[in-house]
Design a protein around this motif. Structure first.
Motif, short mmCIF file in Angstrom:
data_model
loop_
_atom_site.label_atom_id
_atom_site.label_comp_id
_atom_site.label_asym_id
_atom_site.label_seq_id
_atom_site.Cartn_x
_atom_site.Cartn_y
_atom_site.Cartn_z
N LYS A 250 0.85 -1.19 0.00
CA LYS A 250 0.00 0.00 0.00
C LYS A 250 0.88 1.23 0.00
CE LYS A 250 -0.35 0.42 5.05
NZ LYS A 250 0.66 -0.61 5.35
N LEU A 251 0.28 2.37 -0.38
CA LEU A 251 0.95 3.66 -0.31
C LEU A 251 -0.09 4.73 0.02
CD1 LEU A 251 3.52 5.34 -0.60
CD2 LEU A 251 2.98 5.60 -3.04
N PHE A 252 0.13 5.43 1.12
CA PHE A 252 -0.77 6.51 1.55
C PHE A 252 0.00 7.82 1.55
CE2 PHE A 252 -2.36 9.17 5.11
CZ PHE A 252 -3.60 9.49 4.56
N LYS A 253 -0.60 8.84 0.95
CA LYS A 253 -0.01 10.18 0.92
C LYS A 253 -1.06 11.20 1.33
CE LYS A 253 2.99 9.27 -3.11
NZ LYS A 253 3.36 9.77 -4.46
N THR A 254 -0.64 12.19 2.08
CA THR A 254 -1.51 13.30 2.40
C THR A 254 -0.66 14.53 2.68
OG1 THR A 254 -3.36 14.06 3.79
CG2 THR A 254 -1.61 12.81 4.88
N ASN A 273 4.15 17.00 2.49
CA ASN A 273 3.29 15.82 2.58
C ASN A 273 3.91 14.71 3.41
OD1 ASN A 273 4.76 13.99 0.46
ND2 ASN A 273 4.43 15.94 -0.60
N TYR A 274 3.04 13.82 3.87
CA TYR A 274 3.40 12.64 4.65
C TYR A 274 3.18 11.41 3.78
CZ TYR A 274 2.81 8.83 8.03
OH TYR A 274 2.89 7.64 8.71
N ASN A 275 4.14 10.49 3.79
CA ASN A 275 4.08 9.30 2.96
C ASN A 275 4.26 8.06 3.83
OD1 ASN A 275 4.59 10.35 -0.16
ND2 ASN A 275 5.53 11.65 1.39
N LEU A 276 3.43 7.04 3.59
CA LEU A 276 3.51 5.78 4.33
C LEU A 276 3.27 4.63 3.37
CD1 LEU A 276 3.59 4.05 6.95
CD2 LEU A 276 1.12 4.45 7.14
N GLY A 277 4.24 3.73 3.26
CA GLY A 277 4.04 2.56 2.41
C GLY A 277 5.12 2.43 1.36
N SER A 278 4.77 1.82 0.24
CA SER A 278 5.75 1.52 -0.80
C SER A 278 5.10 1.59 -2.18
CB SER A 278 6.35 0.13 -0.59
OG SER A 278 5.34 -0.87 -0.72
N GLN A 287 8.31 2.32 3.87
CA GLN A 287 8.82 3.26 4.86
C GLN A 287 7.82 4.39 5.04
OE1 GLN A 287 12.37 5.37 3.11
NE2 GLN A 287 11.78 4.15 1.33
N GLN A 288 8.08 5.25 6.02
CA GLN A 288 7.28 6.44 6.22
C GLN A 288 8.19 7.64 6.37
OE1 GLN A 288 5.02 6.74 9.87
NE2 GLN A 288 6.30 5.20 10.90
N TYR A 289 7.77 8.78 5.83
CA TYR A 289 8.60 9.98 5.89
C TYR A 289 7.76 11.22 5.58
CZ TYR A 289 8.68 9.30 0.79
OH TYR A 289 8.31 9.11 -0.52
N TRP A 290 8.28 12.36 6.03
CA TRP A 290 7.72 13.67 5.70
C TRP A 290 8.58 14.30 4.62
CZ3 TRP A 290 3.21 15.58 7.74
CH2 TRP A 290 2.70 14.92 8.86
#
Length: 298
Positions: A250-254, A273-278, A287-290
């Motif tokens: 999954k990949l989530f961005k906001t 933005n904030y990112n979580l997934g691949s 991974q997750q990162y700002w």
């Protein structure tokens, strides 16, 4: 470092001048996006960030793609383009280094039936994919499908919708699709085989618009000011004959975008933005990162 800042300043100044109409004309056959796997109605700006410390190793983000329209392979319902994408990020825990090039076809359903408001949109990519981190080579085919509502009433998809006398703009851009990736063994890797993924995406945004005088009619879309967006993609590799154990990803961005320029054909913004997934196809590990980046979309 000073050269990078100078380039960005000159680019911003040029785009912000009164030559925006001329730029729209020049770039009529060129698109710059983050990726071309999605529909044209989806916001996917190219991202750039550079960090060049004195006496140290520089880090940077280039998450961008370019597409050039092929007029001789385009007609009423079909648009053809050659595409190239580069996804390189050394600012995150697990670096990304992936480049792609190939062909894109977009089919927009047209109908002589004026009461048929819902139209199909299909986007197909055929491309070579090189992952520099894993030193893999692959051929990939992606197919995405979504709808477009030609009517101005009801649920609107893949087109901007304006609220409160053009004070706000919102977009809904869901799609479903599939990916086929064939890996080729080389002297540097023994990984070969194929992966077939099914995927679904739900995404949307809402923005406040800059002041817009509607007393003389609506000549063009109101420029955005600040935008809040969210994007979620789920994938499942239900066929996997390679040596990796990829299954569900999954990949989530906001995040928020602040627009310096926003015309129907050109936008320049600063995004956080904030990112979580691949994103396995584009070489992004889980991974997750700002992230804060300079963004361009044409």
């Amino acid at each position: 470092m000073k050269k990078i800042y100078l380039i960005l300043i000159l680019l911003f100044a040029g785009l912000h001048s009164n030559a925006q109409t001329e730029l729209d004309t020049i770039f009529s056959s060129l698109q710059i996006r983050q990726t071309f796997e999605t529909t044209d109605g989806k916001e996917a700006p190219a991202q750039l960030q550079v960090n060049l410390p004195s006496g140290g190793k520089g880090n940077y983000l280039i998450d961008a793609g370019a597409a050039l329209k092929l007029d001789f392979l385009s007609w009423k319902s079909v648009t053809s383009s050659v595409i190239a994408e580069f996804h390189r990020n050394t600012l995150i825990t697990a670096p990304q280094n992936n480049y792609e090039f190939g062909y894109k076809l977009r089919w927009f359903q047209r109908s002589s039936n004026k009461t048929q408001y819902w139209r199909n949109i299909i986007v197909v990519n055929l491309k070579y994919v090189r992952n520099q981190i894993y030193t893999t080579n692959a051929f990939a085919t992606t197919i995405n499908w979504t709808w477009y509502n030609k009517s101005r009433t009801g649920i609107q998809l893949n087109r901007p919708v304006y609220l409160s006398n053009y004070k706000y703009t919102y977009n809904l851009n869901p799609y479903i699709g599939s990916q086929y990736q064939q890996f080729f063994a080389s002297s540097s890797t023994t990984n070969s085989g194929s992966i077939v993924r099914i995927l679904g995406n739900v995404s949307g945004s809402i923005a406040t618009n800059k002041k817009y005088d509607t007393s003389k009619g609506i000549k063009s879309a109101p420029p955005k000011n600040i935008e809040l967006f969210a994007d979620f993609t789920a994938r499942d590799a239900f066929v996997n004959s390679t040596h990796n154990n990829e299954g569900y990803t999954k990949l989530f961005k906001t995040g928020l975008n602040y627009y310096f320029i926003n015309t129907p054909n050109v936008s320049v913004s600063l995004g956080g933005n904030y990112n979580l997934g691949s994103d396995p196809l584009n070489g992004l590990k889980p991974q997750q990162y700002w992230l804060i980046a300079f963004q361009v979309q044409i």
